[in-house]
Enzyme design. Structure first.
Site, PDB file in Angstrom:
ATOM      1  N   ASN A 155       0.797  -1.225   0.000  1.00 35.17           N
ATOM      2  CA  ASN A 155       0.000   0.000   0.000  1.00 35.17           C
ATOM      3  C   ASN A 155       0.836   1.285   0.000  1.00 35.17           C
ATOM      4  O   ASN A 155       0.421   2.300  -0.536  1.00 35.17           O
ATOM      5  CB  ASN A 155      -0.978   0.014   1.179  1.00 35.17           C
ATOM      6  CG  ASN A 155      -0.302  -0.206   2.511  1.00 35.17           C
ATOM      7  OD1 ASN A 155       0.510  -1.110   2.661  1.00 35.17           O
ATOM      8  ND2 ASN A 155      -0.636   0.618   3.483  1.00 35.17           N
ATOM      9  N   GLU A 254       3.537  -4.773  12.367  1.00 37.02           N
ATOM     10  CA  GLU A 254       2.443  -3.801  12.257  1.00 37.02           C
ATOM     11  C   GLU A 254       1.363  -4.473  11.444  1.00 37.02           C
ATOM     12  O   GLU A 254       1.571  -4.780  10.257  1.00 37.02           O
ATOM     13  CB  GLU A 254       2.896  -2.508  11.572  1.00 37.02           C
ATOM     14  CG  GLU A 254       1.791  -1.462  11.555  1.00 37.02           C
ATOM     15  CD  GLU A 254       1.872  -0.514  10.383  1.00 37.02           C
ATOM     16  OE1 GLU A 254       0.786  -0.139   9.873  1.00 37.02           O
ATOM     17  OE2 GLU A 254       2.983  -0.163   9.967  1.00 37.02           O
ATOM     18  N   CYS A 288      -2.932   1.741   6.461  1.00 36.36           N
ATOM     19  CA  CYS A 288      -3.182   1.003   7.703  1.00 36.36           C
ATOM     20  C   CYS A 288      -3.671   1.921   8.815  1.00 36.36           C
ATOM     21  O   CYS A 288      -4.382   1.487   9.715  1.00 36.36           O
ATOM     22  CB  CYS A 288      -1.920   0.263   8.141  1.00 36.36           C
ATOM     23  SG  CYS A 288      -0.464   1.315   8.314  1.00 36.36           S
ATOM     24  N   GLU A 467       8.505   0.695  16.795  1.00 35.55           N
ATOM     25  CA  GLU A 467       9.637   1.153  16.018  1.00 35.55           C
ATOM     26  C   GLU A 467       9.569   2.663  15.908  1.00 35.55           C
ATOM     27  O   GLU A 467       8.553   3.288  16.216  1.00 35.55           O
ATOM     28  CB  GLU A 467       9.646   0.490  14.635  1.00 35.55           C
ATOM     29  CG  GLU A 467       9.837  -1.024  14.708  1.00 35.55           C
ATOM     30  CD  GLU A 467       9.983  -1.680  13.349  1.00 35.55           C
ATOM     31  OE1 GLU A 467      10.467  -1.016  12.417  1.00 35.55           O
ATOM     32  OE2 GLU A 467       9.605  -2.854  13.219  1.00 35.55           O
TER      33      GLU A 467
END
Length: 486
Positions: A155, A254, A288, A467
């Site tokens: 994406n 993630e 996301c 992160e």
């Protein structure tokens, strides 16, 4: 037509099997190239090259020498900026303006930021008493974790790939990257950049392919891969975690999200419409961190729904190189089928379709692309599928709320916990609500505003680990303690 080969040990190579698969352009579904399909042999070669680089010139570099190389990588990305923009446009079909002003610059910025982070992070030291009174000195050192398996999504392929590769290399690791089979171009192009910048062979490797019984699975199962970082679906993350348990290898994930936006009646209305419009429709909803659930305080509800409808209907799909284009396609015909199945499900479940819900009409070859309409629903219960399940398209459901606690309850009523955005002029309320929403990142009166030094990740089924800035070092390095008796 472009042939996308693997990048292993500093060279572009074909698969030993000779297997390839088609690369189709999302805007018109035309075949624009063929991608080498990697298997066990290509993963073995890439991991061996990465392991050798650790023991070779890369492992012997000082922190300053290593970070100088990463700054050179960033400079080379900037020099070849137009090439990266064109490659990502061909892969994703998203508008040129979005590539030029966001996704590609962030890729270069990732290398710059993490090159500086590793030079400025202290470690602990302690003076420890001993029975003889002389004492001991304990101090910590950071060392690279080793070979990192990097599995990337489609994406925002360049941004999200460099978000992992940059800190991994800054910390002295080597990487084997498995890009999405949908978006091979910028990962391959970065191989050319690595060579031009003087990064030693084997430090950065790319193997193309699929997931199960292909490059992705062979990479995650490889016993000489020391850690795995992955961005993608929650189910895939769970499968990788099971594999990583063999050898007790670290993971950083993630994963999915069903992010909520909370809009209070006292918000800056125009800013909220602009921000929610971006968070819902940017990248054709394939973000996301995007917003698929909206909760709007009842006095503002009808006005907000009408304004967001107008904004959605102003979006213009089309050729990504056209400056007038403000909406790209979905990544593939397969993903379009998934999104359209949810559009149909919303109708079956009795949603009020405020706008969209179908496929736009486009001229000529564009008609064959992976297009869907920006879509807004109202009127569904919180149990409805399109309210509960991640769709990953340009759509949202809007529901009213009366009390602050109701908004918090509905926002938290999900197995996911990646992000939320809160819109209010009352900063006391903003702090109060932000502390109670169970997500990894909360934006107040903004969205997608990122400081790369801050912790990033999800809670619940949206991920494992953090992160960003020094937090990336916690995953990409091992801390060793040295105890010296004085």
């Amino acid at each position: 037509m472009t042939d996308f080969k693997h990048f292993i040990d500093g060279e572009f190579v074909s698969s030993s099997s000779g297997k390839t698969f088609e690369k189709r352009r999302p805007t018109d579904n035309a075949v624009i190239g063929h991608i080498a399909e990697g298997g066990r042999l290509e993963i073995d070669s890439a991991v061996r090259a990465a392991r050798a680089a650790l023991a070779g010139p890369w492992g012997r570099l000082s922190t300053e020498e290593r970070t100088d190389l990463l700054q050179a990588v960033a400079a080379e990305i900037t020099r070849r900026f137009d090439d990266f923009v064109a490659a990502e446009m061909a892969d994703t079909g998203q508008p040129k303006s979005m590539m030029e002003h966001g996704f590609i610059p962030r890729g270069a910025a990732n290398f710059k930021v993490f090159a500086e982070v590793v030079k400025n992070v202290p470690t602990e030291s302690f003076r420890t008493p001993t029975p003889d009174g002389a004492g001991a000195l304990n101090y910590a050192i950071r060392v690279p974790k080793g070979v990192i398996g990097v599995i990337c999504p489609w994406n925002a392929p360049f941004l999200l790939m460099t978000w992992k590769v940059a800190p991994a290399l800054a910390c002295g690791n080597t990487v084997v990257v498995k890009p999405s089979e949908e978006t091979p171009a910028t990962a391959s192009l970065l191989g050319e950049v690595m060579n031009a910048a003087g990064v030693p062979a084997g430090v950065y490797n790319v193997v193309h392919g699929f997931g199960p019984e292909s490059a992705g699975e062979f990479l995650t199962r490889h016993r000489d891969v020391d850690a795995i970082t992955f961005t993608g679906e929650t189910r895939t993350g769970a499968a990788i975690m099971k594999v990583a348990a063999d050898g007790l290898r670290d993971v950083s994930f993630e994963l999915g999200g069903k992010n909520a936006g909370i809009v209070f009646a006292d918000c800056d209305f125009d800013a909220a419409i602009e921000g929610i419009g971006r968070s819902t429709f940017l990248n054709c909803g394939q973000v996301c961190l995007g917003t698929e659930r909206l909760y709007v305080e009842r006095p503002l509800y009808e006005k907000f729904v009408a304004a967001l409808q107008r904004r959605a209907e102003r979006l213009k799909p089309g050729d990504p190189a056209d400056k007038a284009t403000t909406l790209g396609p979905l990544i593939s015909q397969e993903h379009r089928k998934k999104v359209l199945s949810y559009y149909a499900k919303a109708k079956e479940e009795g949603a009020t379709i405020v706008t969209g819900g179908g496929v736009p009409e486009l001229p000529g070859a564009l008609a064959a692309g992976s297009w869907v309409e920006p879509t807004i629903w109202t009127g569904l219960p919180e149990t409805a599928a399109v309210v509960r399940e991640e769709i990953f398209g340009p759509c949202c459901h809007i529901a009213p709320f009366d009390r602050e606690e109701d908004a918090i309850r509905m926002a938290n009523d999900t197995p996911y916990g990646l992000s939320t955005t809160i819109w209010t002029r009352d900063l006391s309320r903003a702090h109060r609500v932000a502390a109670k929403v169970d997500v990894g990142i909360t934006w107040v009166n903004s969205w997608f505003l990122r400081d790369l030094r801050t912790p990033f990740g999800g809670s619940k089924q949206s991920g494992i680990g953090r992160e960003g800035g020094v937090h990336s070092l916690e995953f990409y390095t091992e801390l060793r303690n040295v105890c010296v008796k004085l």
